[in-house]
Write a protein that holds these residues in place. Sequence first.
Motif, short mmCIF file in Angstrom:
data_model
loop_
_atom_site.label_atom_id
_atom_site.label_comp_id
_atom_site.label_asym_id
_atom_site.label_seq_id
_atom_site.Cartn_x
_atom_site.Cartn_y
_atom_site.Cartn_z
N LEU A 56 0.83 -1.21 0.00
CA LEU A 56 0.00 0.00 0.00
C LEU A 56 0.86 1.26 0.00
O LEU A 56 0.56 2.23 -0.70
CB LEU A 56 -0.93 0.01 1.22
N GLY A 57 1.93 1.23 0.78
CA GLY A 57 2.83 2.37 0.82
C GLY A 57 3.44 2.66 -0.53
O GLY A 57 3.50 3.81 -0.98
N ALA A 59 2.20 1.72 -3.42
CA ALA A 59 1.13 2.14 -4.34
C ALA A 59 0.78 3.62 -4.12
O ALA A 59 0.61 4.38 -5.08
CB ALA A 59 -0.11 1.28 -4.13
N PHE A 60 0.70 4.05 -2.86
CA PHE A 60 0.41 5.46 -2.58
C PHE A 60 1.54 6.36 -3.06
O PHE A 60 1.29 7.45 -3.60
CB PHE A 60 0.15 5.70 -1.09
N ALA A 61 2.78 5.93 -2.88
CA ALA A 61 3.92 6.74 -3.33
C ALA A 61 3.90 6.92 -4.85
O ALA A 61 4.10 8.02 -5.36
CB ALA A 61 5.23 6.10 -2.88
N ALA A 63 1.24 6.60 -6.81
CA ALA A 63 0.07 7.40 -7.18
C ALA A 63 0.32 8.88 -6.90
O ALA A 63 -0.07 9.74 -7.69
CB ALA A 63 -1.16 6.91 -6.41
N TYR A 64 0.99 9.18 -5.79
CA TYR A 64 1.29 10.57 -5.45
C TYR A 64 2.23 11.19 -6.48
O TYR A 64 2.07 12.35 -6.86
CB TYR A 64 1.91 10.64 -4.04
N GLN A 65 3.20 10.40 -6.95
CA GLN A 65 4.16 10.91 -7.93
C GLN A 65 3.53 11.09 -9.31
O GLN A 65 3.85 12.03 -10.03
CB GLN A 65 5.36 9.96 -8.05
N SER A 67 0.01 11.13 -10.18
CA SER A 67 -1.34 11.68 -10.35
C SER A 67 -1.49 13.00 -9.60
O SER A 67 -1.43 13.06 -8.38
CB SER A 67 -2.38 10.68 -9.82
N PHE A 70 -4.57 12.91 -7.27
CA PHE A 70 -4.29 12.21 -6.00
C PHE A 70 -3.44 13.11 -5.09
O PHE A 70 -3.68 13.19 -3.90
CB PHE A 70 -3.58 10.88 -6.27
N ARG A 71 -2.45 13.79 -5.68
CA ARG A 71 -1.59 14.69 -4.90
C ARG A 71 -2.42 15.79 -4.25
O ARG A 71 -2.25 16.11 -3.07
CB ARG A 71 -0.53 15.31 -5.83
N ILE A 74 -4.47 14.36 -1.31
CA ILE A 74 -3.65 14.11 -0.12
C ILE A 74 -3.25 15.43 0.53
O ILE A 74 -3.30 15.57 1.76
CB ILE A 74 -2.39 13.27 -0.48
#
Length: 172
Positions: A56-57, A59-61, A63-65, A67, A70-71, A74
Amino acid sequence: MIGIGGAIKGFGEFGAIVASATRKIAESEAIMATLGSVMNFALGPIGLAIAAISTLGIAFAVAYQKSETFRNFINGIGASIGTAFSKVKQAVSGIFALFKGDQSKGKSLLSSLMPPEMVKVIVDSVNKIKSAFYNMTAPLTSAYGKVKTVITGIFALFSGTPKKAHQFYQVS
């Protein structure tokens, strides 16, 4: 006879190979036992939980980079948490000001966060709590004085000064 000697020599070499293989098998058993423990941990509930959290970590990293939507989401959550924390801190500061006796500062801090009716309820509650503590101090101080007089008299009695002990009991 030469044939038998060669055969015996061959059996000796074969025995050395078997002995070496047996040692290697014994060493690999210890390695396999350790590997088995590692696999049990990795595939057990704790290992699977660690793997899921790591996945999950990652995947979130990613997605943050990749999208911007998504950024922004968050970053918005972070800003909301910061704002909420700031308001809670301000409310606690207002309540502490009321307890310290600074009514105007306490009311001012609380008024910026909530309606006047709620501020009045909080101010009244703090005043009731302060009054209850104040009303407890007089009886406690009186009881402390009486206990102190009795204990001082007892020490005077045992220290060999009965007249002094008698004076303590007459004062009470």
